[in-house]
Design an enzyme around this catalytic site. Structure first.
Site, PDB file in Angstrom:
ATOM      1  N   ASN B  67       0.831  -1.192   0.000  1.00 47.71           N
ATOM      2  CA  ASN B  67       0.000   0.000   0.000  1.00 47.71           C
ATOM      3  C   ASN B  67       0.866   1.242   0.000  1.00 47.71           C
ATOM      4  OD1 ASN B  67      -0.389   1.913   2.489  1.00 47.71           O
ATOM      5  ND2 ASN B  67       0.062  -0.115   3.357  1.00 47.71           N
ATOM      6  N   ASN B 124       3.536   7.104  15.137  1.00 48.65           N
ATOM      7  CA  ASN B 124       3.916   6.411  13.911  1.00 48.65           C
ATOM      8  C   ASN B 124       5.140   7.113  13.339  1.00 48.65           C
ATOM      9  OD1 ASN B 124       4.185   5.415  11.329  1.00 48.65           O
ATOM     10  ND2 ASN B 124       2.204   6.136  10.603  1.00 48.65           N
ATOM     11  N   CYS B 127       6.288   5.352   9.098  1.00 53.81           N
ATOM     12  CA  CYS B 127       5.562   5.215   7.842  1.00 53.81           C
ATOM     13  C   CYS B 127       6.534   5.386   6.677  1.00 53.81           C
ATOM     14  CB  CYS B 127       4.450   6.238   7.778  1.00 53.81           C
ATOM     15  SG  CYS B 127       3.433   6.022   6.330  1.00 53.81           S
ATOM     16  N   ASN B 189       5.616  -1.550  11.557  1.00 59.85           N
ATOM     17  CA  ASN B 189       4.923  -1.027  10.385  1.00 59.85           C
ATOM     18  C   ASN B 189       5.210  -1.922   9.167  1.00 59.85           C
ATOM     19  OD1 ASN B 189       3.675   0.949   8.561  1.00 59.85           O
ATOM     20  ND2 ASN B 189       3.979   2.384  10.251  1.00 59.85           N
ATOM     21  N   GLY B 214       0.683  -8.185   5.593  1.00 65.31           N
ATOM     22  CA  GLY B 214      -0.010  -9.459   5.406  1.00 65.31           C
ATOM     23  C   GLY B 214       0.851 -10.653   5.791  1.00 65.31           C
ATOM     24  N   THR B 263      -4.003  -6.069   7.945  1.00 71.81           N
ATOM     25  CA  THR B 263      -4.519  -6.542   6.674  1.00 71.81           C
ATOM     26  C   THR B 263      -5.500  -7.709   6.788  1.00 71.81           C
ATOM     27  OG1 THR B 263      -2.349  -5.910   5.874  1.00 71.81           O
ATOM     28  CG2 THR B 263      -3.704  -7.145   4.378  1.00 71.81           C
TER      29      THR B 263
END
Ligand SMILES: Cc1cc2nc3c(=O)[nH]c(=O)nc-3n(C[C@H](O)[C@H](O)[C@H](O)COP(=O)(O)OP(=O)(O)OC[C@H]3O[C@@H](n4cnc5c(N)ncnc54)[C@H](O)[C@@H]3O)c2cc1C
Ligand SMILES: Cc1cc2nc3c(=O)[nH]c(=O)nc-3n(C[C@H](O)[C@H](O)[C@H](O)COP(=O)(O)OP(=O)(O)OC[C@H]3O[C@@H](n4cnc5c(N)ncnc54)[C@H](O)[C@@H]3O)c2cc1C
Ligand SMILES: Cc1cc2nc3c(=O)[nH]c(=O)nc-3n(C[C@H](O)[C@H](O)[C@H](O)COP(=O)(O)O)c2cc1C
Ligand SMILES: Cc1cc2nc3c(=O)[nH]c(=O)nc-3n(C[C@H](O)[C@H](O)[C@H](O)COP(=O)(O)O)c2cc1C
Ligand code: FES
Ligand code: FES
Lengths: 279, 315, 315, 279
Positions: B67, B124, B127, B189, B214, B263
């Site tokens: 993503n 976070n 990212c 992450n 995932g 996910t």
């Protein structure tokens, strides 16, 4: 909400609006060279799906492994009495190729119903549906529900080749007036379609216009709707991951007054105001 | 019923299962009972209004996805006004995930969301989409120490720091966060990856590269979570590819105090509920009364090797 | 027939498809015609006689596998006496993969196998199983420069350096190898990972951790191969999760001059032949006469973003 | 070897000794609570499999995804005339659970035949087979081939429960003398088996001993073979990745004189000298 643990995933979800339904495949037959008709036995919660809503399908393992993401498919038919839902889909890439391998008796995991469907005003007399290709799958249930409410349906179906036309029988059975245009004889060209639509609504005026399946037709209909002071809706597509408003991968731009705004096809749509959509 | 409760610093959670930032919204209440979760974690919010990255934003990969959403964001005011109250209708503690491009803006945002009602601030700092080629605070222990210190000064509430698997030595970065006062670290992450559309000879993601998540990444992230849990005194929250109770148990046994599920919810909206039910069943079948008793029970190993050939000669 | 030939330094290969070290032996001749491959790459050989790691040595993961084989080895003499002649019965260039714990031993071994008949020396400076927690030459640009320099001095033949995806910044390490005279880099070895047997609460691998390979890692390694190809002038050989012609094409379009196929051969002994046939078919269907014309044709991108919300106001 | 490209993977491989065979499933029925019998239509190259050799099976997608590694299974039956091979397998973990979902008409990818099978000397008069559990699946084809060469077969089958005994009919059909021992009545205990074996070979002397499926029985037979000056072989198991000698994950230790040596079960085995094996 009960505090007791749900004994299965399905049970845990079933009490909520969006279910993850394990549906038995009843049929999955080719309709023509490109399209298949998939019929599923579905639980009551899935039968609440309204026209324009979609299910997110977990594809089985195909030749190159298991497609990781679900695939969105508009509901094509809901037969509450028989406890069935159906999809009409085009075999395109890995996911739909995997769907095409489903055999009767197999189980398909369908999450839904999802998204915001079409608006229907019972006071309307007649609606106009303009669909291209598999966009017909999305518009067909709208015709069925409108007809059931006594609303007349005029439909223009645009296809590549005459042999790829679908749903005419379904539409005619509910009393719709059906016009087919195709690329082979040029009848599906923008100018030709525009002339045809003018004739159609001159003969039988409509209150609202609905479309799906073509950016070209969307642009045409935005002009048409503006010129005739009509209202309308469009069902749009975009790649999805979650299908449930969470991931922001399915956004499209929309024109809202002077602003451009991103909206999620899975959540604010897939049905949007015709005039706000950007092709 | 197994006692699934766990403690993260001063916070007691009813169970160790919560969503991962960016893969959850209160809309999931349409599909599952959010009050059953250990905590609720919102999508990362940033100081500015942002549209996110170019489309396409996701690409499917073998047992995973890339993503490059890019954190679209309506800004902190809208977040505090609309999102926090929507989440606070539910019982589990609410975790606000925040990010920013500078230490000052980061600290300011932490204070804002803390005062706005967040029960936990999750920073976070990892990212990979925001900087070219994945650079972020989280790839450097020094930068992580710097930002954690500022965040610690800005908020009194629980502070979790979410690390990046793209860091050269994640345990070192985790130690830096611990030293500067983080109450927990989230490991981790997404991993920077890429996919190519060979017919059009262009990247499948509009942004070129994106984060891999995932089941595909689970073995890598589990290794990192284990390395961090072994090195730290503060709790580690595992996150990466968790899709079943068995996956969650791997992370707990490796030493994680809780897990985040990302996910997996895209494939199965009910995944977190499924995991909770199966954790209970698994423990009960084995007479384990408290999940806490399982945490960090991995048998130690030190890469034992079969002895070299010569030594075996006499066996 | 498409012209599939590619050039790696001074070496012309009939095609860009070859096995990855440790996933191939001449026994594969029982299943496929080895003379169709671009090159043959042997299992890494080390200076000492070794039994390898404790059992179990592999664990299955989602679309991948972990291994901690640990380079069992009969020593350089046996390798030169038995293995090299066995491989040299076939036509493709023979690549000897070597590794060692010290720079001196590494260089000595390079000279030995070069003199022993290897057409190419591939230096495996990245094997994550040999050092605790995956440390290896390949995780540091300085150590890589050091060992590459010594190897370059020790052998006149083609020298490939195989990098580790566990390096903090793989392109920097690749540049170090290039600067010290490597003729190509192989990107990459396995990614350090872990899996836990929850019933016995112990690592699934006897060695605790091991290297992840297979389709699961392809997006990560493709990203690294692209980063290296963009940074280097010498050829990059892609390796990680390649199982089909489409996968190979992703690496070629990203800028790799050739590819190595590892784990895929375990699932399909004929995988490399399949890839070759499909590469030809794919090119022919598109009128591509030379595979060379495809290499590095990825459309450039620079993480374009949708402009922030405010700017869109007027569109 | 031809220089022409093989048009499919199968064709590319078929000309070689080890093939990757796409076999149609003929039957996959439960034999008892634990075991299934899988019959496949197999091409000629697969029908060359000898007793003790194995195929490496690519499992279909199961409930928790597609098992990444193949699963080794000894060939249980080869019917060259009918073009069939069969396996007898225990449903154990993810891979065998996935195998259990195969339905007639499905296609299973079986690579092989692989490994080194049992040695048979036509000069022998009688052989003794001692199998435990699914080890019987490995020994059964040896009995068939030996009998076809006029060699007598004495078999001792050890099982957990009498209802799990398999292959007795098959063994009796080829004229084997069959003894069944089980855990329920203690007849399968080492001492009891040892006594039983003594009686058996006293009644009908044997030239060689073969075993599979139990470390305890292996140890017992090593004593027995040494005591009686016999020779023997054992079929061993180990987790495999490549199945083709390449990965070194399937090694086991063997005693060779005073040395301990690692050998690959997939390559130097799965059949090894009984005395060199380490349980
Ligand atoms: C709300 C909605 C309703 C739809 N209804 C129908 C329908 O009734 N019948 C039908 O045939 N198709 C419908 N589609 C399109 C259908 O989802 C895609 O054809 C399908 O996802 C393609 O998957 P694939 O694996 O075959 O193709 P691939 O190209 O291999 O898919 C790769 C990725 O792109 C996505 N993708 C590709 N094309 C589309 C697309 N047109 N729309 C959204 N995502 C796409 C896939 O979901 C997948 O994530 C609908 C799409 C949406 C968003
Ligand atoms: C040469 C050979 C012949 C065999 N023949 C038969 C047979 O005829 N019938 C039969 O029922 N079984 C046979 N086995 C055992 C069979 O391979 C395993 O039962 C099977 O691999 C288990 O897979 P699973 O996914 O169900 O179990 P899991 O435990 O989930 O498997 C996890 C991993 O361990 C491996 N594994 C687990 N148990 C074994 C084992 N006993 N031997 C080797 N690998 C194992 C699997 O292959 C897989 O890689 C044979 C094994 C070998 C090595
Ligand atoms: C679509 C998507 C969006 C994400 N957005 C965020 C985010 O905004 N902030 C964040 O900290 N992590 C974000 N992540 C990372 C996840 O929180 C999680 O760390 C990662 O996906 C690994 O977990 P998983 O494998 O369970 O998905 C996002 C992941 C995905 C897939
Ligand atoms: C069982 C196994 C053994 C390996 N042994 C070696 C080795 O000896 N030397 C080496 O450089 N790489 C070794 N590798 C790594 C592979 O060469 C390759 O870099 C890696 O597996 C990624 O490629 P793949 O995903 O195509 O398998 C091994 C990999 C596996 C799976
Ligand atoms: S698909 Fe996730 S937000 Fe629409
Ligand atoms: S399974 Fe790979 S060497 Fe035996």
């Amino acid at each position: 909400m009960s505090d007791e643990p749900a004994s299965t995933l399905l049970a845990g979800v079933a009490e909520h609006r969006v279910g993850e339904h394990l549906c038995k495949v009843l049929a999955n037959a080719a309709v023509n060279a490109d399209y298949r008709h998939l019929r599923l036995a579905a639980p009551p919660a899935a039968l609440t799906a309204r026209p324009g809503q979609f299910f997110h399908l977990l594809c089985p393992a195909g030749a190159s492994g298991t497609p990781f993401l679900r695939r969105p498919m508009s509901v094509y038919e809901v037969n509450a009495a028989a406890g069935e839902i159906a999809f009409l889909y085009k075999v395109h890439g890995e996911g739909t190729r995997a769907l095409a391998t489903l055999r009767p008796g197999d189980v398909l995991d369908a999450a839904g119903p999802l998204g915001r469907g079409f608006t229907i005003d019972p006071a309307w007399h007649r609606i106009l549906l303009v669909g291209r290709g598999v966009g017909l799958a999305t518009l067909a249930p709208l015709a069925v529900v409108a007809a059931a409410q006594g609303i007349g349906v005029t439909a223009l179906l645009s296809v590549r080749r005459p042999d790829l036309v679908m749903s005419v029988a379904l539409l005619e059975a509910i009393g719709a007036e059906v016009h087919v245009v195709h690329d082979a004889d040029g009848s599906s060209e923008v100018r030709a379609v525009e002339r045809r639509l003018e004739q159609m609504i001159a003969a039988a005026p409509v209150d609202a216009v609905f479309t799906c399946g073509s950016a070209r037709l969307l642009t045409l209909l935005q002009r048409f709707v503006a010129a005739h002071g009509l209202i309308g809706e469009v069902a749009l597509e975009q790649q999805m991951a979650c299908g449930l408003s969470m991931c922001f991968c399915c956004v499209r731009p929309f024109r809202v007054g002077d602003l451009v705004e991103h909206r999620r096809v899975c959540w604010e749509g897939p049905v949007f105001d015709l005039m706000e959509a950007m092709p | 019923m197994t006692d699934l409760s766990v403690t993260i610093g001063s916070l007691r959670l009813a169970n160790p299962v919560m969503p991962a930032s960016g893969t959850f919204s209160e809309a999931l209440a349409d599909a599952i009972d959010l009050d059953r979760l250990g905590a609720l974690v919102a999508k990362t919010v940033m100081p500015e209004i942002r549209q996110g990255n170019a489309l396409p934003r996701v690409a499917e990969t073998p047992m995973g996805m890339l993503n490059s959403i890019g954190i679209p964001c309506k800004g902190p005011e809208a977040f505090i006004r609309d999102a926090i109250p929507a989440f606070k209708r539910f019982h589990p503690p609410f975790v606000a995930s925040i990010s920013a491009g500078t230490v000052t803006a980061f600290a300011h945002l932490a204070r804002q969301v803390g005062e706005g009602g967040a029960d936990v601030v999750e920073a976070n700092i990892s990212c990979p989409n925001l900087e070219a080629d994945g650079h972020a605070f989280a790839v450097s222990a020094a930068a992580t120490a710097h930002v954690t210190k500022a965040l610690r000064a800005a908020t009194d509430g629980p502070l979790w720091v979410k690390l990046s698997p793209n860091a050269p030595n994640i345990a070192e970065v985790a130690l830096a966060a611990e030293a500067e006062g983080a109450d927990a670290v989230v490991v981790a992450n997404t991993i920077l990856g890429m996919a190519i559309d060979i017919d059009h000879r262009r990247a499948k993601l509009g942004a070129g590269m994106g984060g891999l998540s995932g089941p595909a990444i689970k073995p890598i992230v589990l290794r990192m979570a284990y390395q961090c849990a072994r090195a730290l005194r503060i709790p580690v929250i595992g996150c990466g590819g968790i899709a079943s109770a068995e996956d969650a148990l791997e992370f707990l046994i490796a030493g994680c105090r809780a897990v985040q599920v990302g996910t997996a919810t895209f494939r199965h909206p009910g995944a977190m509920i499924h995991i909770l039910d199966d954790l209970d069943t698994w423990c009960r079948a084995r007479g384990i009364e408290r999940i806490d008793d399982l945490i960090g029970t991995l048998e130690p190993f030190e890469a034992p090797r079969l002895p070299p050939g010569e030594d075996l000669a006499a066996e």
